[in-house]
Design a protein around this motif. Structure first.
Motif, PDB file in Angstrom:
ATOM      1  N   VAL A   1       0.823  -1.199   0.000  1.00  0.00           N
ATOM      2  CA  VAL A   1       0.000   0.000   0.000  1.00  0.00           C
ATOM      3  C   VAL A   1       0.865   1.260   0.000  1.00  0.00           C
ATOM      4  N   GLU A   2       0.425   2.267  -0.735  1.00  0.00           N
ATOM      5  CA  GLU A   2       1.115   3.545  -0.820  1.00  0.00           C
ATOM      6  C   GLU A   2       0.089   4.661  -0.661  1.00  0.00           C
ATOM      7  N   VAL A   3       0.551   5.845  -0.259  1.00  0.00           N
ATOM      8  CA  VAL A   3      -0.356   6.987  -0.111  1.00  0.00           C
ATOM      9  C   VAL A   3       0.389   8.271  -0.426  1.00  0.00           C
TER      10      VAL A   3
ATOM     11  N   TYR B   1       4.965  11.328   0.120  1.00  0.00           N
ATOM     12  CA  TYR B   1       4.736   9.969  -0.380  1.00  0.00           C
ATOM     13  C   TYR B   1       5.168   8.953   0.667  1.00  0.00           C
ATOM     14  N   TRP B   2       4.223   8.078   1.071  1.00  0.00           N
ATOM     15  CA  TRP B   2       4.498   6.990   2.008  1.00  0.00           C
ATOM     16  C   TRP B   2       4.344   5.647   1.285  1.00  0.00           C
ATOM     17  N   ARG B   3       5.114   4.653   1.727  1.00  0.00           N
ATOM     18  CA  ARG B   3       5.053   3.327   1.101  1.00  0.00           C
ATOM     19  C   ARG B   3       5.389   2.246   2.118  1.00  0.00           C
TER      20      ARG B   3
ATOM     21  N   GLN C   1       7.246  -0.971   3.227  1.00  0.00           N
ATOM     22  CA  GLN C   1       8.478  -1.655   2.827  1.00  0.00           C
ATOM     23  C   GLN C   1       8.238  -3.150   2.609  1.00  0.00           C
ATOM     24  N   GLU C   2       7.269  -3.684   3.320  1.00  0.00           N
ATOM     25  CA  GLU C   2       6.892  -5.092   3.160  1.00  0.00           C
ATOM     26  C   GLU C   2       5.432  -5.246   3.526  1.00  0.00           C
ATOM     27  N   ALA C   3       4.840  -6.355   3.118  1.00  0.00           N
ATOM     28  CA  ALA C   3       3.420  -6.585   3.364  1.00  0.00           C
ATOM     29  C   ALA C   3       3.114  -6.517   4.854  1.00  0.00           C
ATOM     30  N   GLY C   4       2.056  -5.798   5.214  1.00  0.00           N
ATOM     31  CA  GLY C   4       1.634  -5.703   6.598  1.00  0.00           C
ATOM     32  C   GLY C   4       2.373  -4.673   7.421  1.00  0.00           C
ATOM     33  N   ALA C   5       3.433  -4.083   6.881  1.00  0.00           N
ATOM     34  CA  ALA C   5       4.217  -3.113   7.633  1.00  0.00           C
ATOM     35  C   ALA C   5       3.552  -1.745   7.610  1.00  0.00           C
ATOM     36  N   GLN C   6       3.941  -0.897   8.552  1.00  0.00           N
ATOM     37  CA  GLN C   6       3.453   0.478   8.562  1.00  0.00           C
ATOM     38  C   GLN C   6       4.118   1.252   7.432  1.00  0.00           C
ATOM     39  N   PRO C   7       3.353   1.955   6.604  1.00  0.00           N
ATOM     40  CA  PRO C   7       3.979   2.758   5.553  1.00  0.00           C
ATOM     41  C   PRO C   7       4.905   3.820   6.152  1.00  0.00           C
ATOM     42  N   VAL C   8       5.989   4.081   5.464  1.00  0.00           N
ATOM     43  CA  VAL C   8       6.955   5.075   5.928  1.00  0.00           C
ATOM     44  C   VAL C   8       7.056   6.196   4.903  1.00  0.00           C
ATOM     45  N   LEU C   9       7.355   7.386   5.395  1.00  0.00           N
ATOM     46  CA  LEU C   9       7.507   8.538   4.521  1.00  0.00           C
ATOM     47  C   LEU C   9       8.814   8.391   3.756  1.00  0.00           C
ATOM     48  N   GLU C  10       8.707   8.153   2.449  1.00  0.00           N
ATOM     49  CA  GLU C  10       9.891   7.897   1.637  1.00  0.00           C
ATOM     50  C   GLU C  10      10.380   9.117   0.879  1.00  0.00           C
ATOM     51  N   GLU C  11       9.481  10.013   0.534  1.00  0.00           N
ATOM     52  CA  GLU C  11       9.902  11.113  -0.320  1.00  0.00           C
ATOM     53  C   GLU C  11       8.989  12.316  -0.126  1.00  0.00           C
ATOM     54  N   ALA C  12       9.591  13.498  -0.185  1.00  0.00           N
ATOM     55  CA  ALA C  12       8.866  14.763  -0.194  1.00  0.00           C
ATOM     56  C   ALA C  12       9.318  15.505  -1.443  1.00  0.00           C
TER      57      ALA C  12
ATOM     58  N   ARG D   1       6.230   9.755 -10.723  1.00  0.00           N
ATOM     59  CA  ARG D   1       6.534   8.462 -10.131  1.00  0.00           C
ATOM     60  C   ARG D   1       7.686   8.673  -9.162  1.00  0.00           C
ATOM     61  N   PRO D   2       7.496   8.307  -7.898  1.00  0.00           N
ATOM     62  CA  PRO D   2       8.546   8.532  -6.905  1.00  0.00           C
ATOM     63  C   PRO D   2       9.891   7.972  -7.370  1.00  0.00           C
ATOM     64  N   GLY D   3      10.925   8.737  -7.068  1.00  0.00           N
ATOM     65  CA  GLY D   3      12.270   8.385  -7.519  1.00  0.00           C
ATOM     66  C   GLY D   3      12.653   9.059  -8.813  1.00  0.00           C
ATOM     67  N   ALA D   4      11.694   9.693  -9.454  1.00  0.00           N
ATOM     68  CA  ALA D   4      11.953  10.403 -10.713  1.00  0.00           C
ATOM     69  C   ALA D   4      11.413  11.827 -10.586  1.00  0.00           C
ATOM     70  N   LYS D   5      11.622  12.620 -11.612  1.00  0.00           N
ATOM     71  CA  LYS D   5      11.103  13.979 -11.621  1.00  0.00           C
ATOM     72  C   LYS D   5       9.707  13.997 -12.233  1.00  0.00           C
ATOM     73  N   PRO D   6       8.837  14.915 -11.787  1.00  0.00           N
ATOM     74  CA  PRO D   6       7.508  15.016 -12.394  1.00  0.00           C
ATOM     75  C   PRO D   6       7.611  15.558 -13.811  1.00  0.00           C
ATOM     76  N   VAL D   7       6.639  15.192 -14.636  1.00  0.00           N
ATOM     77  CA  VAL D   7       6.585  15.695 -16.006  1.00  0.00           C
ATOM     78  C   VAL D   7       5.194  16.244 -16.262  1.00  0.00           C
ATOM     79  N   THR D   8       5.116  17.230 -17.136  1.00  0.00           N
ATOM     80  CA  THR D   8       3.842  17.776 -17.554  1.00  0.00           C
ATOM     81  C   THR D   8       3.313  16.961 -18.721  1.00  0.00           C
ATOM     82  N   LEU D   9       2.085  16.458 -18.580  1.00  0.00           N
ATOM     83  CA  LEU D   9       1.507  15.625 -19.626  1.00  0.00           C
ATOM     84  C   LEU D   9       0.739  16.454 -20.643  1.00  0.00           C
ATOM     85  N   LEU D  10      -0.186  17.282 -20.175  1.00  0.00           N
ATOM     86  CA  LEU D  10      -0.998  18.143 -21.044  1.00  0.00           C
ATOM     87  C   LEU D  10      -1.776  19.100 -20.163  1.00  0.00           C
TER      88      LEU D  10
END
Length: 338
Positions: free
Chosen positions: A165-167, A177-179, A181-192, A227-236
């Motif tokens: 699960v991610e949020v 962005y929280w994710r 790390q493994e099934a059943g674990a508490q999501p952790v804040l991975e990226e701002a 997508r986390p880990g990459a830069k945002p892009v403008t689609l349209l």
């Protein structure tokens, strides 16, 4: 309604959920592709407050979370599960408050992991995000504070293809962005990520085994993709002011992401592009009649793998529906009221 309110159940039938006064109503196909039932109240006679989250697990069960009034000036969250669209849902069951007690703090969001456990996310009184999740053997975990600050608007919760699960949450000038790390674990804040994001425009979609994709509108009115880990892009440029709905589907033999949004003209606008290949470009094509300003759009894929789009206006309760024709590209049937 936060989440995909047009769902395909495990029996192949489509159903929609709508908030009406102090209740959530459901309408469902009587048979796949057939006539629809009249609106039916979900979860018993419990009165609800505005803001309902909808989600679905891999088992096809629909889950709903809503705020309900408790004592004077206070509210609590409740949960219901809908096993079959043509059967009654379970009664609303209390799951507590992120701050133990108090009034509603923000719109909830939910996601269902690979084991069928519901994860509920909501802003807390400190402006961060709290969560509660179903236990593997029944019941709910204690509320957990996932931290963060200055969260605004609706959260976007999603289950990746990994089953974890991610949020996502909008904050002034950025996205958190929280994710798990493994099934059943508490999501952790991975990226701002710094971004000029408009609150209440977030929508997340699982797009590959390793990634989920977030769609949001920036301050200039452009629809952006991150997508986390990459830069945002403008689609349209965004077609309208609200959030998009998105679904993955096959178009002419290609894995594509289809977007839909109520446009500024009031009609539904569609755009499609190869999944995770934003550089291919996308453009809007409008369809259907003009809709009220409060109309929302949701997308699904039916049991025949045809894209289905639905629009629903809380002020009129009109449900309009269209399906993709058995033709090349994205040719749609005429919109019809059901």
């Amino acid at each position: 309604m936060n989440g995909d309110w047009l769902l395909r159940g495990r029996d192949g039938r489509l159903s929609v959920y709508l908030l009406s006064d102090d209740a959530v109503l459901c309408r469902a196909e009587r048979a796949s592709g057939g006539p629809w039932s009249a609106p039916r109240r979900i979860g018993g006679e419990q009165k609800l407050r505005a803001s309902v989250a909808v989600g679905q697990g891999g088992d096809g069960y629909g889950h709903l979370v809503a705020w309900r009034p408790t004592v004077s000036g206070e509210s609590g969250l409740v949960h219901s599960v809908h096993f079959r669209s043509h059967l009654a849902a379970l009664d609303w069951a209390p799951i507590g408050h992120p701050d133990k007690k108090g009034d509603l703090t923000g719109p909830p969001a939910l996601a269902v992991d690979a084991e069928g456990r519901v994860h509920v996310f909501v802003r807390n009184k400190g402006g961060g995000v709290s969560m509660v999740a179903q236990k593997e053997k029944g019941g709910w975990t204690p509320w957990r504070d996932l931290k963060g600050r200055d969260v605004e608007g609706e959260l976007a919760a999603v289950t990746g293809e990994s089953g974890r699960v991610e949020v996502y949450a909008a904050v002034p000038g950025g996205i958190l962005y929280w994710r798990q790390q493994e099934a059943g674990a508490q999501p952790v804040l991975e990226e701002a990520m710094e971004a000029p994001v408009r609150p209440d425009t977030l929508y997340a979609l699982a797009t590959s085994p390793d990634a989920t994709t977030l769609f949001y509108t920036d301050d200039s009115g452009d629809l952006c993709v991150w997508r986390p880990g990459a830069k945002p892009v403008t689609l349209l440029p965004s077609a309208g002011p609200g959030p998009v709905s998105a679904v993955r589907c096959e178009l002419d033999g290609h894995d594509c992401t289809l977007l839909a949004q109520r446009s500024a003209s009031g009609r539904v606008a569609f755009a499609a592009y190869p999944t995770e290949q934003e550089s291919a470009g996308a453009w809007w094509t409008e369809s259907g009649p003009g809709l009220p300003a409060d109309a929302a759009v949701s997308l699904a894929v039916d049991e025949d793998d045809r894209v289905v789009a639905a629009t629903l206006s809380p002020s009129t309760a009109r449900l309009l529906l269209t399906r993709r024709k058995d033709e090349p590209v994205l040719a749609l049937e005429a919109w019809r009221e059901v």
